[in-house]
Design an enzyme around this catalytic site. Structure first.
Site, PDB file in Angstrom:
ATOM      1  N   LYS A 109       0.820  -1.216   0.000  1.00 22.25           N
ATOM      2  CA  LYS A 109       0.000   0.000   0.000  1.00 22.25           C
ATOM      3  C   LYS A 109       0.854   1.267   0.000  1.00 22.25           C
ATOM      4  CE  LYS A 109      -4.468  -1.515   1.606  1.00 22.25           C
ATOM      5  NZ  LYS A 109      -5.619  -1.260   2.471  1.00 22.25           N
ATOM      6  N   LYS A 132      -4.934  -9.567  -5.596  1.00 17.86           N
ATOM      7  CA  LYS A 132      -6.251  -9.806  -4.998  1.00 17.86           C
ATOM      8  C   LYS A 132      -7.239  -8.711  -5.393  1.00 17.86           C
ATOM      9  CE  LYS A 132      -6.599  -7.585  -0.475  1.00 17.86           C
ATOM     10  NZ  LYS A 132      -7.943  -7.035  -0.658  1.00 17.86           N
ATOM     11  N   LYS A 139     -10.822  -3.151  -2.621  1.00 19.23           N
ATOM     12  CA  LYS A 139     -11.641  -1.943  -2.626  1.00 19.23           C
ATOM     13  C   LYS A 139     -10.833  -0.750  -3.121  1.00 19.23           C
ATOM     14  CE  LYS A 139     -13.479  -2.567   1.711  1.00 19.23           C
ATOM     15  NZ  LYS A 139     -12.431  -1.846   2.406  1.00 19.23           N
TER      16      LYS A 139
HETATM   17  P1  ATP Z   1      -8.516  -2.199   0.774  1.00 18.51           P
HETATM   18  O1  ATP Z   1      -8.006  -2.387  -0.624  1.00 18.51           O
HETATM   19  O2  ATP Z   1      -9.031  -0.815   1.045  1.00 18.51           O
HETATM   20  O3  ATP Z   1      -7.566  -2.708   1.832  1.00 18.51           O
HETATM   21  P2  ATP Z   1      -9.993  -4.664   0.943  1.00 18.51           P
HETATM   22  O4  ATP Z   1     -10.783  -5.101  -0.231  1.00 18.51           O
HETATM   23  O5  ATP Z   1      -8.683  -5.345   1.198  1.00 18.51           O
HETATM   24  O6  ATP Z   1      -9.844  -3.095   0.848  1.00 18.51           O
HETATM   25  P3  ATP Z   1     -10.567  -4.674   3.768  1.00 18.51           P
HETATM   26  O7  ATP Z   1     -11.564  -3.787   4.423  1.00 18.51           O
HETATM   27  O8  ATP Z   1      -9.123  -4.337   3.916  1.00 18.51           O
HETATM   28  O9  ATP Z   1     -10.933  -4.796   2.224  1.00 18.51           O
HETATM   29  O10 ATP Z   1     -10.778  -6.180   4.262  1.00 18.51           O
HETATM   30  C1  ATP Z   1     -12.010  -6.658   4.783  1.00 18.51           C
HETATM   31  C2  ATP Z   1     -12.036  -8.164   4.840  1.00 18.51           C
HETATM   32  O11 ATP Z   1     -12.166  -8.698   3.501  1.00 18.51           O
HETATM   33  C3  ATP Z   1     -10.775  -8.818   5.411  1.00 18.51           C
HETATM   34  O12 ATP Z   1     -11.149  -9.934   6.186  1.00 18.51           O
HETATM   35  C4  ATP Z   1     -10.010  -9.252   4.187  1.00 18.51           C
HETATM   36  O13 ATP Z   1      -9.133 -10.322   4.462  1.00 18.51           O
HETATM   37  C5  ATP Z   1     -11.148  -9.684   3.265  1.00 18.51           C
HETATM   38  N1  ATP Z   1     -10.755  -9.584   1.855  1.00 18.51           N
HETATM   39  C6  ATP Z   1     -10.306  -8.465   1.238  1.00 18.51           C
HETATM   40  N2  ATP Z   1     -10.049  -8.715  -0.054  1.00 18.51           N
HETATM   41  C7  ATP Z   1     -10.337 -10.032  -0.262  1.00 18.51           C
HETATM   42  C8  ATP Z   1     -10.263 -10.896  -1.398  1.00 18.51           C
HETATM   43  N3  ATP Z   1      -9.850 -10.442  -2.567  1.00 18.51           N
HETATM   44  N4  ATP Z   1     -10.633 -12.197  -1.249  1.00 18.51           N
HETATM   45  C9  ATP Z   1     -11.061 -12.662  -0.048  1.00 18.51           C
HETATM   46  N5  ATP Z   1     -11.149 -11.904   1.065  1.00 18.51           N
HETATM   47  C10 ATP Z   1     -10.788 -10.603   0.977  1.00 18.51           C
HETATM   48 MG    MG Z   2      -7.432  -4.620   2.768  1.00 21.00          MG
END
Ligand code: ATP
Ligand code: MG
Length: 320
Positions: free
Chosen positions: A106, A188, A191
């Site tokens: 990040k 992955k 968001k």
């Molecule tokens: P950001 O990119 O802002 O970090 P994010 O998509 O990683 O957003 P988070 O709020 O950081 O979302 O994570 C929330 C939950 O979703 C965590 O338990 C994380 O492990 C899970 N998660 C995030 N991305 C994935 C993915 N691609 N596949 C499965 N689980 C995920």
């Molecule tokens: Mg995340």
């Protein structure tokens, strides 16, 4: 917890939220809207408040039951930041935080403007977990390293002062623990991805969902075959199909024997839209007022537990 930032996607749903719904049957659960984690990178103030309510409604629409489980907003329970500060001083080491791969990934994006908060994020996450005597932390596999840090901090604190924290385990799904980006199956789904083509958003319209699936990157060849090594893009789409439809990977491979990517993607869009339309129907029936009420009562319930633990911590280190 999930951060109220960006667009909640099918990866968050399949990797994290579906586990949460199941765990409610066996455990007393605390589900958090981690707004203090969201502000580790720049957020628009007007958007942030909206996202907090949106995420609360997503939890409810997904099947989190506020009568059984506690749903709360992190910043309304000040014990989280207080414990994070204490752990920063007593137990966390700069050398540990430097090893966190999420920080490395990040921080590359934010160049000179990387906040201190982004570096310290895993310590706040440890506080989120340790305040509640958590047995299990249900996460996607990108968060395993952070839960391991929480375990290390708990052990170090217990060792240096007195037995205060329960050492938590993480829980990841066998399938769906890491849904990959539709535009790049080596990263992955996120968001905070640069392009909306990366994710299937839980609040995307049917047209957008369909377009994103039809345009998703595929591999060379034309077979619908699950092979993470050689066919990462189609394997990821098969995973999503399987988790949403309940068909096994083998059944899907059999069903599409002799068919090309186009047919498969068309059907994946149908399966996804079926799920989304049900989900969005439930989502649209929940008002902002209802979400606000649930957050207000959740904060009180969370505080009852968190404040007890913080008193124990303050006593252990000699503050009170
Ligand atoms: P950001 O990119 O802002 O970090 P994010 O998509 O990683 O957003 P988070 O709020 O950081 O979302 O994570 C929330 C939950 O979703 C965590 O338990 C994380 O492990 C899970 N998660 C995030 N991305 C994935 C993915 N691609 N596949 C499965 N689980 C995920
Ligand atoms: Mg995340």
């Amino acid at each position: 917890g999930i951060q109220p930032s960006g667009h909640l996607h099918i990866g968050n749903y399949l990797g994290a939220i579906t586990q949460w719904v199941d765990l409610q049957k066996e455990y007393d659960c605390f589900f958090c809207i981690v707004d203090y984690h969201a502000i580790t990178v720049k957020q628009n103030p007007e958007e942030l408040r909206k996202k907090i309510l949106e995420l609360t409604k997503i939890y409810l629409a997904a099947g989190i039951d506020p009568k059984k489980s506690v749903i709360f907003q992190q910043s309304l329970v000040s014990e989280h930041t207080e414990l994070a500060w204490i752990l920063n001083c007593t137990s966390a080491r700069v050398s540990d935080l430097k090893k966190m791969t999420q920080f490395k990934d990040k921080s590359l994006k934010h160049g000179e403007n990387v906040s201190v908060g982004l570096f310290d994020y895993p310590v706040l996450m440890a506080a989120d977990i340790l305040l509640y005597n958590a047995d299990l932390v249900p996460v996607g596999d990108d968060q395993i390293q952070h839960v391991e840090l929480a375990r290390d901090l708990a052990k170090r604190f217990n060792n240096d002062f007195q037995d205060t924290f329960k050492v938590p385990d993480y829980k990841v799904r066998k399938e769906g623990a890491r849904i990959m980006g539709l535009d790049d199956p080596s990263k992955k789904m996120s968001k905070s991805a640069d392009s909306p083509a990366n994710f299937l958003g839980l609040t995307d319209s049917p047209e957008v969902i369909k377009r994103k699936i039809m345009r998703a990157v595929t591999d060379s060849g034309s077979e619908i075959k699950y092979d993470r090594q050689n066919k990462p893009a189609i394997s990821n789409l098969i995973s999503i199909y399987s988790l949403l439809s309940g068909l096994s990977v083998k059944e899907i491979e059999k069903k599409y024997l002799g068919h090309g990517y186009g047919d498969f993607k068309h059907d994946l869009a149908v399966v996804t839209l079926e799920f989304m339309s049900e989900f969005q129907k439930r989502y649209s029936m929940i008002s902002d007022k209802q979400a606000e009420k649930i957050l207000a009562s959740g904060a009180k319930r969370a505080k009852l537990v968190a404040s007890q633990k913080l008193i124990q911590v303050k006593k252990a280190i000699g503050l009170i």
